[in-house]
Write a protein that holds these residues in place. Sequence first.
Motif, short mmCIF file in Angstrom:
data_model
loop_
_atom_site.label_atom_id
_atom_site.label_comp_id
_atom_site.label_asym_id
_atom_site.label_seq_id
_atom_site.Cartn_x
_atom_site.Cartn_y
_atom_site.Cartn_z
N ARG A 104 0.84 -1.19 0.00
CA ARG A 104 0.00 0.00 0.00
C ARG A 104 0.88 1.25 0.00
NH1 ARG A 104 -5.13 0.30 0.73
NH2 ARG A 104 -5.18 -1.84 1.55
N VAL A 105 0.61 2.17 -0.91
CA VAL A 105 1.33 3.43 -0.97
C VAL A 105 0.66 4.39 0.02
CG1 VAL A 105 2.07 5.35 -2.42
CG2 VAL A 105 1.98 3.02 -3.36
N THR A 106 1.40 4.79 1.04
CA THR A 106 0.81 5.58 2.12
C THR A 106 1.07 7.07 1.98
OG1 THR A 106 2.78 5.18 3.47
CG2 THR A 106 0.94 3.67 3.74
N ASP A 107 1.93 7.46 1.06
CA ASP A 107 2.24 8.88 0.84
C ASP A 107 2.52 9.08 -0.64
OD1 ASP A 107 3.14 11.48 0.71
OD2 ASP A 107 4.61 11.27 2.33
N LYS A 108 1.61 9.79 -1.31
CA LYS A 108 1.78 10.05 -2.75
C LYS A 108 2.19 11.49 -3.00
CE LYS A 108 -0.63 7.64 -5.63
NZ LYS A 108 -1.70 6.99 -6.45
N ASN A 109 2.65 12.16 -1.96
CA ASN A 109 3.16 13.53 -2.09
C ASN A 109 4.68 13.56 -2.06
OD1 ASN A 109 0.56 14.86 -2.14
ND2 ASN A 109 0.41 14.38 0.05
N PHE A 110 5.29 12.44 -2.42
CA PHE A 110 6.74 12.31 -2.39
C PHE A 110 7.20 11.88 -3.78
CE2 PHE A 110 10.72 10.02 -1.55
CZ PHE A 110 11.39 10.95 -0.76
N HIS A 145 9.21 8.81 7.72
CA HIS A 145 8.01 9.07 6.94
C HIS A 145 7.78 7.85 6.05
CE1 HIS A 145 7.93 13.34 8.11
NE2 HIS A 145 9.24 13.30 8.00
N TYR A 146 6.75 7.07 6.38
CA TYR A 146 6.49 5.85 5.63
C TYR A 146 5.91 6.19 4.25
CZ TYR A 146 6.85 3.42 10.14
OH TYR A 146 7.29 2.94 11.34
N LEU A 147 6.43 5.50 3.24
CA LEU A 147 5.97 5.69 1.88
C LEU A 147 5.18 4.48 1.36
CD1 LEU A 147 9.21 7.24 0.36
CD2 LEU A 147 7.07 8.43 0.84
N ILE A 148 5.65 3.28 1.69
CA ILE A 148 4.99 2.05 1.27
C ILE A 148 4.97 1.10 2.47
CG2 ILE A 148 5.02 0.10 -0.33
CD1 ILE A 148 6.72 1.79 -2.23
N THR A 149 3.81 0.50 2.69
CA THR A 149 3.68 -0.53 3.72
C THR A 149 3.18 -1.81 3.06
OG1 THR A 149 1.40 0.14 4.23
CG2 THR A 149 3.17 1.16 5.52
N LEU A 192 2.83 6.15 -8.33
CA LEU A 192 2.43 4.77 -8.09
C LEU A 192 0.92 4.65 -7.88
CD1 LEU A 192 5.20 3.60 -5.60
CD2 LEU A 192 5.18 3.41 -8.09
N PRO A 193 0.36 3.46 -8.12
CA PRO A 193 -1.04 3.22 -7.77
C PRO A 193 -1.19 3.17 -6.25
CG PRO A 193 0.00 1.19 -8.46
CD PRO A 193 1.00 2.27 -8.73
N PHE A 213 9.13 -0.68 -12.88
CA PHE A 213 8.33 -0.26 -11.73
C PHE A 213 9.22 -0.07 -10.50
CE2 PHE A 213 5.70 -1.00 -7.99
CZ PHE A 213 4.57 -0.23 -8.26
N PHE A 214 10.00 -1.08 -10.18
CA PHE A 214 10.91 -1.00 -9.04
C PHE A 214 11.96 0.09 -9.24
CE2 PHE A 214 15.04 -2.52 -7.24
CZ PHE A 214 14.74 -2.34 -5.90
#
Length: 241
Positions: free
Chosen positions: A144-150, A177-181, A156-157, A225-226
């Motif tokens: 899950r992408v938790t921050d799309k302001n980075f 600052h978590y970005l993906i979990t 990312l979706p 993607f990666f």
Amino acid sequence: MQFSRHLVISLLLGVSVHTSSAQQPKILVFSKTEGGYRHTSIEAGKIMFINTAKQYGIAADTTEDATWFTPAKLSQYKTLVFLSTRGNVLDSTQQLALMDYIHTGGGFVGIHAATTTEYEWPWYNRLAGAWFDGHPEPQQALYRVTDKNFPATNHLPDTFRHYDEVYNFKSVQDSLHYLITVEENSYSGGKMGSPHPVCWYREFEGGRSFYIGLGHFEKDYEDPFFLSIVWKGIQWAMQLK
């Protein structure tokens, strides 16, 4: 991808490969390992960095020689990439050089096993953001992408599925600052609960730090993607974004 015989031999021997021009900002890809498991994907990663950097207007050098960690040598780089490093890879003088580098505005990017590094050095734990605490067998999981302001995640979706080695972490720093979990109910072997971070960033003691826990397999270093996440994270750490 096609590579010269000289380049492949140089990488396998751990020789620093210089590919830069005076006009390009530079990164240093460091991939020394000490003891235990060494990722076969390291060589694929080094080749990728050397061959792909120019697409981003960046030059990449690679080394497994820790004597490169002096203030004079590190000062030529905008960011240091720790590519699946492992164990105690720096002596006390080299550690001081890394600290000085960060304190003067340098960037740090950790990929995959970079969190299995320098367990006896608490400052590195703060720089990288966490330490590795085991993993189950590689498997597909829901991320899950938790921050799309980075910059590294704004393209990312909201969620994606990916097959990889999913790390558990310990000594996770409070200021990340978590970005993906990863959703632990989507795979077997998670032990962190929610949230279970796998990618994060932080401003740290004058520099910038970015980490992504994915990247176990050689194929990852040919996966657009990666690589889009990695390269955008590098550009942020270099303060180019």
